[in-house]
Design an enzyme around this catalytic site. Structure first.
Site, PDB file in Angstrom:
ATOM      1  CG  HIS A   1     -31.976-115.894  45.008  1.00 59.58           C
ATOM      2  ND1 HIS A   1     -30.849-115.789  45.786  1.00 59.58           N
ATOM      3  CD2 HIS A   1     -31.788-117.002  44.250  1.00 59.58           C
ATOM      4  CE1 HIS A   1     -30.015-116.784  45.512  1.00 59.58           C
ATOM      5  NE2 HIS A   1     -30.563-117.527  44.569  1.00 59.58           N
TER       6      HIS A   1
ATOM      7  CG  ASP B   1     -29.414-113.273  47.763  1.00 60.23           C
ATOM      8  OD1 ASP B   1     -30.550-113.655  47.467  1.00 60.23           O
ATOM      9  OD2 ASP B   1     -28.404-114.026  47.752  1.00 60.23           O
TER      10      ASP B   1
END
Ligand code: UDP
Length: 477
Positions: free
Chosen positions: A21, A121
């Site tokens: 990520h 996110d």
């Protein structure tokens, strides 16, 4: 690089603490900053150090703000700030819970800096509410393809897995264009068993938060998956901007090396080795930042590489200090000059972009998949977990640039065992013969389209600019 300066726009990037990520967010930060957008990455102290290293090669100004990670409060050992470094898989749930405790500190920063928008996110559903308190739009950062986002949605809403009688009976994903088949075995338990636990609760909240957010940023490009980009926007009604492949913002060797962890091989040594090989002759094998294999599977891969007869670079996540008792006797001596093993972390994009590399054996994590596509490479698909089985379908069935190694079962970490013969067969299908050449030429064309997409006037360039304009008009409004 951008000619127009967007200095009035200030974006907070808030990535989940895992390398898969953080890496694309770091690239996204560089991309925005290269267009004059003010960027602040919000993360925890240990991850801040890594971000400082990966963004230092960029000549643009990227701020990093650290907020304390409440490890102890969440019952985690001190210093556990990244899901990839947890000492036990049992700590994954406490880790996710701990991220919720970041909200008050995050809100303090929003109050102080009042950014134009936040890009958080998907696994931080609470970020939508936090941003709303200050009248700030929240964007979601998606770490996957349009294809996977569409497939996930159709599977979740229509539950086709509940209409088959066994784990291996295929079902077609309803409403998804392309007659895409999957089996129950390829889905995680928490989806197919319809249970309400921490993970499914988080996914539910993430979906609701996405629907309430300003929109979603996709690390993809339109030409790669036009049918699914359209489906996502027009049929599923989502607001999305495609700005990728973001990894293409790394042009210089140093930038390509400084992604994620510190590479465990000297880049000059690696390039020298690759320079000594013929074009398209090397197979690169790497399974991302999380997946690990047991000794049996590693041995099977080693035997397959020897039997396949192709030059290779193989990234093995076991450290140098761990005993390689699984290596076949004399393997390294026999493979001297033919194969390079990287124990630990490889400078992946640097390797994929080298002209000697001719194929990629990948676990189909989206970053790796898109990096392989950007490098114009055919792939052996070896999905294990997360949304990797969907990415495999995109690569092998829709784009026709990949061959599946044959994994049939979703597993969290270790993978079902794939036999030597299956590996040899799949590798040879992407490296040798007429069909391999056809796959390669399709992959090359996609690689060119990926580069065009991020150049001035390209589809991702245009969508990126559209996003900035929308953010500016939000500011005025
Ligand atoms: N990566 C790397 N070197 C390695 C292993 C991984 O640079 O030895 C990078 C890879 O280039 C990609 C990311 O780590 O950008 C992995 O992300 P992906 O989505 O492919 O898989 P995940 O790690 O999330 O399973």
């Amino acid at each position: 690089m951008g000619s127009e300066c967007h200095g009035s726009v200030h974006i907070f990037l808030f990535p989940f603490m895992a390398h898969g990520h953080m890496i694309p967010v770091s690239d996204t930060a560089k991309l925005f900053a290269s267009y004059g957008v003010k960027i602040t990455i919000v993360t925890t102290p240990l991850n801040a150090i890594r971000f400082a290293q990966t963004t230092q090669s960029s000549k643009f100004n990227i701020q990093i703000k650290a907020i304390e990670f409440p490890s102890e409060e969440a019952g985690l050992p001190k210093g556990c700030e990244n899901v990839d470094t947890l000492p036990s898989p049992d700590l994954v749930n406490p880790f996710f819970k701990a991220t919720r405790l970041l909200q008050p500190q995050f809100e303090e920063l929003l109050k102080e800096f009042k950014p134009t928008c936040i890009v958080a996110d998907m696994v931080f559903p609470w970020a939508t509410e936090a941003a709303a308190k200050f009248g700030i739009p929240r964007l979601v950062f998606s770490g996957t393809s349009f294809f996977a986002m569409c497939a996930l949605d159709c599977v979740k809403v229509y539950e086709p897995y509940s209409k088959v009688s066994s784990e291996t009976e295929p079902f077609v994903i309803p409403y998804l264009p392309g007659e895409i088949e999957l089996t129950r075995a390829q889905l995680p338990d928490f989806i197919k068993n319809n249970v309400l636990n921490d993970v499914t609760q988080l996914l539910k909240e993430a979906r609701e938060a996405e629907l309430k957010s300003f929109g979603i940023i996709m690390n993809s490009f339109y030409e790669l998956e036009p049918v699914y980009a359209d489906f996502y926007r027009n049929e599923l009604g989502r607001k999305a901007w495609h700005i990728g492949p973001v990894s293409l913002c790394n042009r210089e060797t140093e930038e390509k090396v400084q992604r994620g962890k510190e590479a465990t091989i000297d880049e000059h040594e690696c390039l020298k080795w690759l320079d000594s090989k013929k074009p398209d002759s090397v197979v690169y094998l790497c399974f991302g930042s999380v997946a690990d294999f047991n000794s049996t599977q590693l041995k099977e891969i080693a035997m397959a590489l020897e039997a396949a007869g192709q030059d290779f670079i193989w990234v093995v996540r076991k450290g140098k200090d761990e005993v390689d008792e699984w290596l076949p006797e004399g393997f390294e001596e026999r493979m001297e000059g033919k194969g390079l093993m990287i124990r630990g972390w490889a400078p992946q994009v640097l390797i994929l972009d080298h002209p000697s590399v001719g194929g990629f054996v990948t676990h189909c994590g989206w970053n790796s998949t898109l990096e392989g596509i950007s490098a114009g490479l055919p792939m052996v698909t070896w999905p294990l977990a997360a949304e990797q089985f969907y990415n495999e379908k995109l690569v092998a069935q829709v784009l026709k640039i990949g061959v599946g190694v044959g994994t049939q079962k979703w597993v969290r970490l270790f993978g079902d065992s794939v036999k030597k013969e299956a590996i040899v067969k799949a590798v040879s299908q992407i490296m040798v013969g007429e069909e391999a050449e056809e796959r390669r030429s399709r992959a090359r064309e996609l690689g060119k389209q990926a580069r065009r997409a991020v150049e001035e006037g390209g589809s991702s360039y245009q969508d990126f600019n559209k996003l900035i304009q929308e953010l500016k008009s939000q500011q005025l409004g």
